[in-house]
Design an enzyme around this catalytic site. Structure first.
Site, mmCIF file in Angstrom:
data_model
loop_
_atom_site.group_PDB
_atom_site.id
_atom_site.type_symbol
_atom_site.label_atom_id
_atom_site.label_comp_id
_atom_site.label_asym_id
_atom_site.label_seq_id
_atom_site.Cartn_x
_atom_site.Cartn_y
_atom_site.Cartn_z
ATOM 1 N N PHE A 182 -38.404 12.552 -62.264
ATOM 2 C CA PHE A 182 -37.502 11.601 -62.911
ATOM 3 C C PHE A 182 -37.091 12.179 -64.250
ATOM 4 C CE2 PHE A 182 -36.284 8.181 -65.693
ATOM 5 C CZ PHE A 182 -35.436 7.433 -64.897
ATOM 6 N N ASP A 204 -39.539 19.003 -69.418
ATOM 7 C CA ASP A 204 -39.185 17.640 -69.792
ATOM 8 C C ASP A 204 -40.459 16.943 -70.268
ATOM 9 O OD1 ASP A 204 -38.667 14.908 -69.891
ATOM 10 O OD2 ASP A 204 -37.363 14.916 -68.140
ATOM 11 N N LYS A 258 -38.693 9.099 -76.350
ATOM 12 C CA LYS A 258 -39.709 8.047 -76.286
ATOM 13 C C LYS A 258 -40.535 7.919 -77.564
ATOM 14 C CE LYS A 258 -39.951 7.530 -71.269
ATOM 15 N NZ LYS A 258 -39.342 6.199 -71.208
#
Length: 414
Positions: free
Chosen positions: A151, A236, A265
């Site tokens: 994802f 990532d 985040k």
């Protein structure tokens, strides 16, 4: 926050009387239905807790999907943000600000020696991955190798390297020449990468796929494979980075050097910010006019990132995340519950695996009991609590976990 600030916030947001039900009625009439019905309406947060519009208190064990790593309304971050926005809030990227440059230097130092890396600031992890995607195109190659279960975001470029067909299929055809291989299988990766490959993109731990940790040495092998074919290694670390797993960056902690790294985040503790780091030759692939962002790297976002880094260092939260994560694993394992088959992950990014696909029901029961967790897979509960959480707070949740699992299991079986 001052009394005046609280009053202004309430006046401007204008929450209708009637608590959550009234807010949700307005939500349904005004917000696109892309997330489904909200499960709660939250109005205030402090430390690891949030309160809903009906006055109920919840222990936030998800941190807004691994975002509020320092908890809600952290005083240092709050002071930094308010001080910066009262001084200078935005100037566009035609100009530089001290906070932007200072954060760039802190982040690039995490991945390379001085002068070897560059950063492009964004507002989110998806945007950071879009910037990284463009870097891979600037190599002159178009083939990207991603992994099953990956994802990387919902925009078209990020979606192209995301594996879930439910997300991808409605928006096909997607950009790029992307091939997916099994996550953690270094031999499959080696077979897929060739002289036409621009990049291999990996999460060092897959979060949305249920907190999946690859075999030891997998990231190092990926580096070797990329080197053999002149491909970029793109890590990532949007969910795993910035202390979540007990280190600034998982791949660096494992001694692996990436060409491209994406962050977001936990970097801003709730203030929107992302970053795409490029190292060595990759740092020179985008030039003037090749990419841009109106808000990326604005001084308020940058000062938020600097404050987060400062607090993590000052309070020893990297070591604390490791210690608390190990404590959590031990406490859950000690339950000996037949429906709980294990705990995986690293630091304070953990997946509790279940013997049956009842994770969504357990998460709902937990919410009713005052705990925020989620179910990224039918048989996995994800925990990503703030790094400031206490042992006692974690133990309080673990003590309630058996009844939550038993209740969900019984309800599912009818």
């Amino acid at each position: 926050m001052t009394t005046e600030a609280v009053a202004i916030t309430r006046e401007l947001s204008g929450p209708p009387t009637g608590g959550s039900a009234a807010v949700l009625e307005h939500y349904q009439r005004s917000v696109m239905n892309t997330f489904g019905p909200p499960k709660r309406v939250f109005v205030r947060g402090e430390g690891p807790y949030v309160w809903d519009a009906d006055g109920r208190k919840h222990l936030d064990l998800l941190s807004g999907l691994a975002v509020t790593a320092l908890g809600h309304a952290h005083p240092t971050v709050l002071s930094a943000i308010t001080g910066q926005i009262a001084t200078l809030g935005h100037v566009s990227n035609f100009f530089a600000t001290p906070a932007q440059v200072a954060l760039a230097e802190r982040l690039t130092a995490m991945v390379a020696d001085p002068g070897e890396a560059r950063v492009f600031f964004t507002n989110s992890g998806t945007e950071a991955n879009e910037a990284a995607f463009k870097i891979t195109r600037a190599t002159g190659r178009t083939k990207i190798i991603s992994t099953e279960g990956a994802f990387h975001g919902r925009s078209l470029g990020a979606l192209a390297i995301t594996h879930n067909p439910k997300y991808r299929d409605p928006f096909a055809p997607l950009p790029g020449e992307v091939e997916f291989v099994p996550y953690g299988d270094a031999d499959a990766l080696a077979a897929a990468v060739d002289a036409e490959t621009a990049a291999v993109v990996l999460e060092p731990i897959q979060g949305e796929n249920g907190v999946v940790v690859p075999p030891a040495g997998y990231l190092a092998r990926a580096r070797q494979i990329c080197d053999q074919h002149g491909a970029l290694l793109w890590m990532d670390e949007v969910q795993t980075g910035m202390g979540r797993t007990g280190s600034w960056l998982v791949h660096v902690d494992e001694g692996v050097r990436a060409d491209v790294v994406t962050l977001a985040k936990g970097l801003g503790n709730g203030f929107p910010i992302g970053a795409c780091l490029a190292v060595g030759r990759a740092a020179q692939l985008l030039g003037p006019g090749s990419h841009g962002s109106t808000f990326g790297g604005n001084p308020v976002a940058a000062i938020a990132g600097l404050a987060v880094i400062a607090v993590i260092e000052r309070d020893g939260l990297l070591d604390r995340a490791t210690e608390l994560g190990e404590h959590l694993v031990g406490a859950v394992t000690a339950l000996g519950h037949p429906m709980i088959t294990g705990v995986r992950g690293r630091g304070l990014l953990r997946g509790v695996t279940l013997a049956a696909p009842v994770a969504a029901q357990v998460a709902d029961a937990a919410l009713d009991a005052g705990f925020i967790i989620n179910a990224p897979r039918p048989d996995v509960l994800r925990l990503a609590p703030p790094l400031i959480i206490t042992t006692e707070q974690l133990d309080g949740f673990v003590a309630r976990l058996p009844e939550l699992v038993d209740g969900a299991t019984k309800a599912t079986r009818g």
